[in-house]
Design a protein around this motif. Structure first.
Motif, PDB file in Angstrom:
ATOM      1  N   ALA A   1       0.831  -1.205   0.000  1.00 21.23           N
ATOM      2  CA  ALA A   1       0.000   0.000   0.000  1.00 21.23           C
ATOM      3  C   ALA A   1       0.864   1.253   0.000  1.00 21.23           C
ATOM      4  O   ALA A   1       2.067   1.213   0.244  1.00 21.23           O
ATOM      5  CB  ALA A   1      -0.926  -0.003   1.213  1.00 21.23           C
ATOM      6  N   SER A   2       0.232   2.366  -0.289  1.00 24.25           N
ATOM      7  CA  SER A   2       0.896   3.669  -0.263  1.00 24.25           C
ATOM      8  C   SER A   2       0.123   4.570   0.694  1.00 24.25           C
ATOM      9  O   SER A   2      -1.019   4.268   1.056  1.00 24.25           O
ATOM     10  CB  SER A   2       0.916   4.275  -1.669  1.00 24.25           C
ATOM     11  N   PRO A   3       0.717   5.699   1.120  1.00 18.32           N
ATOM     12  CA  PRO A   3      -0.008   6.606   2.032  1.00 18.32           C
ATOM     13  C   PRO A   3      -1.282   7.165   1.436  1.00 18.32           C
ATOM     14  O   PRO A   3      -2.116   7.693   2.171  1.00 18.32           O
ATOM     15  CB  PRO A   3       1.025   7.721   2.291  1.00 18.32           C
ATOM     16  N   ASP A   4      -1.427   7.074   0.112  1.00 22.16           N
ATOM     17  CA  ASP A   4      -2.622   7.611  -0.533  1.00 22.16           C
ATOM     18  C   ASP A   4      -3.810   6.664  -0.458  1.00 22.16           C
ATOM     19  O   ASP A   4      -4.919   7.037  -0.857  1.00 22.16           O
ATOM     20  CB  ASP A   4      -2.329   7.926  -2.007  1.00 22.16           C
ATOM     21  N   LEU A   5      -3.601   5.450   0.035  1.00 26.93           N
ATOM     22  CA  LEU A   5      -4.685   4.469   0.114  1.00 26.93           C
ATOM     23  C   LEU A   5      -5.172   4.344   1.554  1.00 26.93           C
ATOM     24  O   LEU A   5      -4.371   4.308   2.485  1.00 26.93           O
ATOM     25  CB  LEU A   5      -4.222   3.101  -0.390  1.00 26.93           C
ATOM     26  N   GLN A   6      -6.479   4.265   1.707  1.00 31.73           N
ATOM     27  CA  GLN A   6      -7.072   4.120   3.028  1.00 31.73           C
ATOM     28  C   GLN A   6      -8.189   3.083   2.965  1.00 31.73           C
ATOM     29  O   GLN A   6      -8.782   2.865   1.913  1.00 31.73           O
ATOM     30  CB  GLN A   6      -7.639   5.458   3.519  1.00 31.73           C
ATOM     31  N   ALA A   7      -8.441   2.468   4.095  1.00 26.78           N
ATOM     32  CA  ALA A   7      -9.496   1.456   4.176  1.00 26.78           C
ATOM     33  C   ALA A   7     -10.797   2.100   4.618  1.00 26.78           C
ATOM     34  O   ALA A   7     -10.813   2.925   5.538  1.00 26.78           O
ATOM     35  CB  ALA A   7      -9.092   0.350   5.151  1.00 26.78           C
ATOM     36  N   LEU A   8     -11.881   1.729   3.938  1.00 27.84           N
ATOM     37  CA  LEU A   8     -13.205   2.143   4.397  1.00 27.84           C
ATOM     38  C   LEU A   8     -13.746   1.163   5.425  1.00 27.84           C
ATOM     39  O   LEU A   8     -14.416   1.562   6.375  1.00 27.84           O
ATOM     40  CB  LEU A   8     -14.173   2.232   3.212  1.00 27.84           C
ATOM     41  N   ALA A   9     -13.471  -0.119   5.217  1.00 27.59           N
ATOM     42  CA  ALA A   9     -13.985  -1.134   6.139  1.00 27.59           C
ATOM     43  C   ALA A   9     -13.410  -2.489   5.757  1.00 27.59           C
ATOM     44  O   ALA A   9     -12.891  -2.677   4.648  1.00 27.59           O
ATOM     45  CB  ALA A   9     -15.510  -1.194   6.096  1.00 27.59           C
ATOM     46  N   ILE A  10     -13.497  -3.419   6.683  1.00 21.27           N
ATOM     47  CA  ILE A  10     -13.273  -4.832   6.376  1.00 21.27           C
ATOM     48  C   ILE A  10     -14.614  -5.410   5.951  1.00 21.27           C
ATOM     49  O   ILE A  10     -15.602  -5.300   6.679  1.00 21.27           O
ATOM     50  CB  ILE A  10     -12.717  -5.582   7.597  1.00 21.27           C
ATOM     51  N   VAL A  11     -14.659  -6.001   4.762  1.00 17.26           N
ATOM     52  CA  VAL A  11     -15.943  -6.450   4.216  1.00 17.26           C
ATOM     53  C   VAL A  11     -16.072  -7.970   4.171  1.00 17.26           C
ATOM     54  O   VAL A  11     -17.073  -8.486   3.672  1.00 17.26           O
ATOM     55  CB  VAL A  11     -16.164  -5.854   2.806  1.00 17.26           C
ATOM     56  N   GLY A  12     -15.085  -8.680   4.651  1.00 18.28           N
ATOM     57  CA  GLY A  12     -15.183 -10.141   4.656  1.00 18.28           C
ATOM     58  C   GLY A  12     -13.830 -10.759   4.937  1.00 18.28           C
ATOM     59  O   GLY A  12     -12.840 -10.065   5.178  1.00 18.28           O
ATOM     60  N   LYS A  13     -13.818 -12.089   4.920  1.00 20.64           N
ATOM     61  CA  LYS A  13     -12.547 -12.788   5.125  1.00 20.64           C
ATOM     62  C   LYS A  13     -12.386 -13.876   4.077  1.00 20.64           C
ATOM     63  O   LYS A  13     -13.362 -14.430   3.554  1.00 20.64           O
ATOM     64  CB  LYS A  13     -12.470 -13.385   6.526  1.00 20.64           C
ATOM     65  N   GLN A  14     -11.126 -14.146   3.753  1.00 23.33           N
ATOM     66  CA  GLN A  14     -10.779 -15.200   2.809  1.00 23.33           C
ATOM     67  C   GLN A  14      -9.982 -16.268   3.551  1.00 23.33           C
ATOM     68  O   GLN A  14      -8.874 -16.004   4.022  1.00 23.33           O
ATOM     69  CB  GLN A  14      -9.945 -14.629   1.657  1.00 23.33           C
ATOM     70  N   PRO A  15     -10.518 -17.444   3.671  1.00 18.78           N
ATOM     71  CA  PRO A  15      -9.773 -18.506   4.361  1.00 18.78           C
ATOM     72  C   PRO A  15      -8.497 -18.885   3.602  1.00 18.78           C
ATOM     73  O   PRO A  15      -8.402 -18.742   2.379  1.00 18.78           O
ATOM     74  CB  PRO A  15     -10.765 -19.674   4.381  1.00 18.78           C
TER      75      PRO A  15
ATOM     76  N   GLU B   1     -23.599  -7.012   5.219  1.00 18.10           N
ATOM     77  CA  GLU B   1     -24.166  -7.179   6.549  1.00 18.10           C
ATOM     78  C   GLU B   1     -24.911  -8.501   6.740  1.00 18.10           C
ATOM     79  O   GLU B   1     -24.830  -9.106   7.817  1.00 18.10           O
ATOM     80  CB  GLU B   1     -25.095  -6.015   6.874  1.00 18.10           C
ATOM     81  N   PRO B   2     -25.645  -9.005   5.745  1.00 22.83           N
ATOM     82  CA  PRO B   2     -26.394 -10.258   5.963  1.00 22.83           C
ATOM     83  C   PRO B   2     -25.476 -11.430   6.305  1.00 22.83           C
ATOM     84  O   PRO B   2     -24.296 -11.465   5.941  1.00 22.83           O
ATOM     85  CB  PRO B   2     -27.097 -10.476   4.613  1.00 22.83           C
ATOM     86  N   ALA B   3     -26.045 -12.406   7.010  1.00 22.31           N
ATOM     87  CA  ALA B   3     -25.284 -13.596   7.391  1.00 22.31           C
ATOM     88  C   ALA B   3     -24.927 -14.418   6.161  1.00 22.31           C
ATOM     89  O   ALA B   3     -25.621 -14.392   5.144  1.00 22.31           O
ATOM     90  CB  ALA B   3     -26.110 -14.440   8.363  1.00 22.31           C
ATOM     91  N   GLY B   4     -23.813 -15.132   6.242  1.00 25.36           N
ATOM     92  CA  GLY B   4     -23.358 -15.975   5.152  1.00 25.36           C
ATOM     93  C   GLY B   4     -22.463 -17.072   5.685  1.00 25.36           C
ATOM     94  O   GLY B   4     -22.435 -17.353   6.899  1.00 25.36           O
ATOM     95  N   PHE B   5     -21.716 -17.709   4.799  1.00 24.59           N
ATOM     96  CA  PHE B   5     -20.814 -18.785   5.196  1.00 24.59           C
ATOM     97  C   PHE B   5     -19.756 -18.254   6.148  1.00 24.59           C
ATOM     98  O   PHE B   5     -19.022 -17.305   5.831  1.00 24.59           O
ATOM     99  CB  PHE B   5     -20.166 -19.389   3.952  1.00 24.59           C
ATOM    100  N   LEU B   6     -19.685 -18.846   7.325  1.00 26.70           N
ATOM    101  CA  LEU B   6     -18.724 -18.454   8.368  1.00 26.70           C
ATOM    102  C   LEU B   6     -18.894 -16.989   8.778  1.00 26.70           C
ATOM    103  O   LEU B   6     -17.940 -16.336   9.197  1.00 26.70           O
ATOM    104  CB  LEU B   6     -17.282 -18.691   7.892  1.00 26.70           C
TER     105      LEU B   6
ATOM    106  N   TYR C   1     -19.898  -7.893   9.277  1.00 33.82           N
ATOM    107  CA  TYR C   1     -19.278  -6.990   8.303  1.00 33.82           C
ATOM    108  C   TYR C   1     -20.355  -6.053   7.756  1.00 33.82           C
ATOM    109  O   TYR C   1     -21.543  -6.388   7.774  1.00 33.82           O
ATOM    110  CB  TYR C   1     -18.626  -7.796   7.170  1.00 33.82           C
ATOM    111  N   PRO C   2     -19.931  -4.893   7.279  1.00 34.49           N
ATOM    112  CA  PRO C   2     -18.562  -4.361   7.267  1.00 34.49           C
ATOM    113  C   PRO C   2     -18.108  -3.958   8.677  1.00 34.49           C
ATOM    114  O   PRO C   2     -18.909  -3.532   9.494  1.00 34.49           O
ATOM    115  CB  PRO C   2     -18.662  -3.145   6.350  1.00 34.49           C
TER     116      PRO C   2
END
Length: 434
Positions: A106-120, A281-286, A292-293
């Protein structure tokens, strides 16, 4: 009188410059408070399933279109390339997805809005009953190439088993090629970072002679690498009828972050967060409803807009009006309308200023005439020789009044003043004739 000259040239000296200044202020306000663009350019990886498959992107497209924003996709061959496009500040890309293991890119110009999920982290092996990472020694291990999340996790797994990369044979393969190589026995272990819906994961979890491997001491690995998270994959959670997996497995996961450039319009960031809320936001696998978010513990610096949203801070207009209407209303209410009101007040005040100044001039002459009239009768009774001096003063006043260049709307007051001067002259002449 110079003031009268200013009045004659009031359009060139006052009105037109004020109007021009107001227009310039409006232009500056639009530049400083720009309306958010109607198009959002998103960089998307297409071959690694990084939480941004076509179905997910279509949902983002639909959610943003309902807010009047068109989603323009820029396809990349992988999440790494998509992140590289997003890092290029001269490019049009403004948003994208990336898992936490890529935060070093990443660079200083990039920012996170939220964590939207996970990847196993999926570890598939041809060796049955692999219970310890130390069994990786001497095996042929495949993952995507250097610079990818899967490769970084592979190195971490080897380090956790106190192995060096030279203690195993590492190969770089795309997921589809890795699936084929594992089934044909050309490799022993395949490491992937992907969603459960990915084709490679679906195929290998149901393939005979291939076993899904858990990670022993996953929590200790997470303690050393905060970009990873440990979780339990319950028995039968992938396929209940086939009992896949056949037992509870300790596994690792990386977080999928929704990224934006820090110069993306705050209203656009809020719209993107609204879309993420609706989609993830809705429930899903794991995943339970509302997991989330998530705005805490992002792997990239958190956007100030997202932080404000987490605290419940949002422009009140966006709570009352549709997205696009709220932006135009905010510009009108906080920028254009005050400029219009101030400009109107100044334009209304200028004629009143001139009227006040002209009235002051006329009142000054009336005051001089009043003082002169007050001296006429005492002078005639006690000092008759001063009448000539009073007449000279009256002549001077009358001369100045006669040369006044007043606006037409003050002609009646000018004539009235001259009539009063004429009456004062008649009084002087009568007193001198006695």
């Amino acid at each position: 009188m110079k003031f009268i000259l200013l009045y004659r040239r009031r359009w060139a000296l006052f009105y037109l410059p004020i109007v021009a200044l107001a227009l310039a202020a409006m232009w500056l306000a639009v530049r400083l408070m720009p309306i958010p663009p109607s198009v959002l350019v998103m960089s998307v990886g297409t071959s690694d399933g990084g939480g941004n498959g076509s179905y997910l992107i279509e949902r983002y497209r639909d959610a943003l279109e309902r807010q009047g924003i068109r989603l323009d996709l820029r396809a990349a061959t992988s999440t790494q390339q998509a992140l590289a496009l997003l890092r290029n500040f001269d490019g049009p890309e403004q948003a994208g997805f990336a898992n936490g293991m890529l935060s070093g890119m990443a660079s200083p110009d990039l920012q996170a809005l939220a964590i939207v999920g996970k990847q196993p982290v999926w570890i598939f092996s041809r060796i049955p009953n692999m219970a310890n990472l130390s069994q990786l020694r001497g095996l042929r291990i495949a993952s995507r190439g250097p610079g990818t999340a899967a490769y970084a996790v592979t190195l971490l797994l080897l380090a956790q088993a106190q192995l060096q990369p030279k203690d195993a044979t590492l190969e770089s393969l795309e997921p589809s090629a890795g699936v084929k190589a594992l089934q044909e026995g050309r490799i022993d272990v395949l490491v992937m970072v992907d969603t459960s819906e990915a084709q490679a994961v679906r195929e290998l979890t149901r393939a005979s002679g291939i076993w899904l491997v858990g990670v022993s001491q996953a929590n200790s690995l997470v303690a050393r690498e905060p970009r990873l998270q440990a979780f339990i994959l319950p028995e039968g959670s992938i396929e209940l009828r086939g009992d896949i997996p056949p037992k509870d497995l300790s596994m690792l996961a990386v977080m999928t972050n929704l990224l934006v450039r820090k110069n993306l319009h705050p209203a656009m960031q809020r719209a993107l967060l609204d879309a993420a809320q609706e989609i993830h936001e809705p429930a899903g696998f794991l995943q339970r409803h509302g997991d989330y978010p998530r705005l805490r513990n992002t792997d990239f610096p958190l956007s100030p807009v997202a932080r404000a949203m987490a605290l419940g801070e949002r422009p009140w207009l966006e709570r009352l009006l549709p997205y696009r209407t709220a932006q135009w209303t905010e510009l009108l209410l906080y920028a254009l309308l005050p400029i219009l009101l101030i400009t109107t007040a100044v334009l209304v005040w200028i004629p009143r200023l001139f009227a006040w100044r002209i009235n002051a001039v006329l009142q000054n002459y009336y005051g001089e005439l009043k003082f002169l009239e007050a001296e006429i009768r005492p002078s005639a009774a006690d000092r008759p020789l001063e009448l000539r001096h009073l007449l000279s003063r009256l002549d001077a006043i009358e001369h100045r009044v006669a040369t006044l260049d007043l606006p037409n709307q003050y002609a009646d007051r000018w004539y009235t003043l001259r009539e009063h001067l004429a009456k004062a002259r008649e009084s002087l002449f009568e007193l001198r004739g006695r």
